[in-house]
Design an enzyme around this catalytic site. Sequence first.
Site, PDB file in Angstrom:
ATOM      1  N   MET A 185      10.944  -7.707   0.911  1.00  0.00           N
ATOM      2  CA  MET A 185      10.508  -6.339   1.215  1.00  0.00           C
ATOM      3  C   MET A 185       9.308  -6.366   2.150  1.00  0.00           C
ATOM      4  O   MET A 185       8.286  -6.971   1.822  1.00  0.00           O
ATOM      5  CB  MET A 185      10.103  -5.610  -0.075  1.00  0.00           C
ATOM      6  CG  MET A 185      11.232  -5.160  -0.932  1.00  0.00           C
ATOM      7  SD  MET A 185      10.628  -4.416  -2.486  1.00  0.00           S
ATOM      8  CE  MET A 185      10.401  -5.884  -3.489  1.00  0.00           C
ATOM      9  N   CYS A 216       3.476   1.335  -6.859  1.00  0.00           N
ATOM     10  CA  CYS A 216       4.404   0.518  -6.073  1.00  0.00           C
ATOM     11  C   CYS A 216       5.588   0.072  -6.917  1.00  0.00           C
ATOM     12  O   CYS A 216       6.733   0.100  -6.465  1.00  0.00           O
ATOM     13  CB  CYS A 216       3.676  -0.696  -5.504  1.00  0.00           C
ATOM     14  SG  CYS A 216       4.738  -1.785  -4.517  1.00  0.00           S
ATOM     15  N   CYS A 275      -2.164  -5.224  -2.216  1.00  0.00           N
ATOM     16  CA  CYS A 275      -1.205  -5.851  -1.308  1.00  0.00           C
ATOM     17  C   CYS A 275      -1.411  -5.471   0.149  1.00  0.00           C
ATOM     18  O   CYS A 275      -1.305  -6.313   1.037  1.00  0.00           O
ATOM     19  CB  CYS A 275       0.212  -5.532  -1.756  1.00  0.00           C
ATOM     20  SG  CYS A 275       0.517  -3.796  -2.108  1.00  0.00           S
TER      21      CYS A 275
END
Length: 365
Positions: A39, A104, A200
Amino acid sequence: MRKVPQDTRVVVGMSGGVDSSVAALLLKEQGYDVIGVFMKNWDDTDEFGHCTAEEDFEDVRKVCDQIGIPYYTVNFEKQYADKVFAYFLDEYKRGRTPNPDVMCNREIKFGEFLDKALQLDADYVAMGHYARVREADGKYQLLRGVDEKKDQSYFLNRLTQAQLSKAIFPLGHLTKPEVRKLAEEAGLATAKKKDSTGICFIGERNFKEFLSNYLPAQPGEIRDLSTDKVLGRHDGLMYYTFGQRQGLGIGGIGTGEPWFVAEKDLARNILYVVQGEKHPALYSHGLVANDLNWVAGEAPDSTFTCTAKFRYRQPDQEVTVHVLSEDTVKVEFAVPQKAITPGQAVVFYDGDVCLGGGTIDIVNK
């Protein structure tokens, strides 16, 4: 780990790290039809044109070739910006401290990614999270990972029955050292790769510098909560969180004990601090949380006792939960808690079972 018929197709979310690499390896060894998918959620290209996502995908490619599984990449940058990053910025604008990892997992890894996996005719999706899924009495339960230091059920508290019914966590019964050992024994390219740290989309970059690119900083006064005396200047309320000690720049004042962030006055742009880690203003007796999710689909009862975490890596704390509505709970602490932070997740447990969680909205002193 859940027992799945071996003709099932499992799509593994692969990050280029050792955890997801071993998750794919274990599933492949057990005979499942495994597909690796990387991803790309954030454009992290720096001013020199360097992009860590390219390096991570190269590691995914190497591992998938070693294991002998096909691999793909999907781009969720727009979805991530709309559903996670916009929420992240909005919370900071409100003077709160968000937890984008929780969002997320709900919106991207078990939302967009799950949808994409189903398009690939997947029966399940697998991740390298340290957590477990168990089916009991017709319901799916989310359980802590066996490795207490790496357990990630806290970040998965928003998962629903539908999402858990499609989820496999191959590492849930393992410890991190065991995962490293498996990777080394298999000669995986990621066996010695260090764990990623931080949020992230920020990575190793300076947090204040990153945030200032998106939200204009508004410097203001730092005041003593007890005396209202001005002690210094802050760089912008968004950079500070409750209970914070470092970075205040007011050491050596008063008794010599460290100062801690106690309150924020958004209307007047004032950061209030107190001196001493035992100061009562740092402690609270309860909270109100909203945006609730119960893993089982409903709360255990209208009032019940359980344990809770108010931040990751915190030991469980005894609480009493009062369900005020479908979306709101009042939580009473058995023992006063320090630095409860609006915007963070409160996550409820019954032993190893994660009951669900919500977003801390109000702190009750």
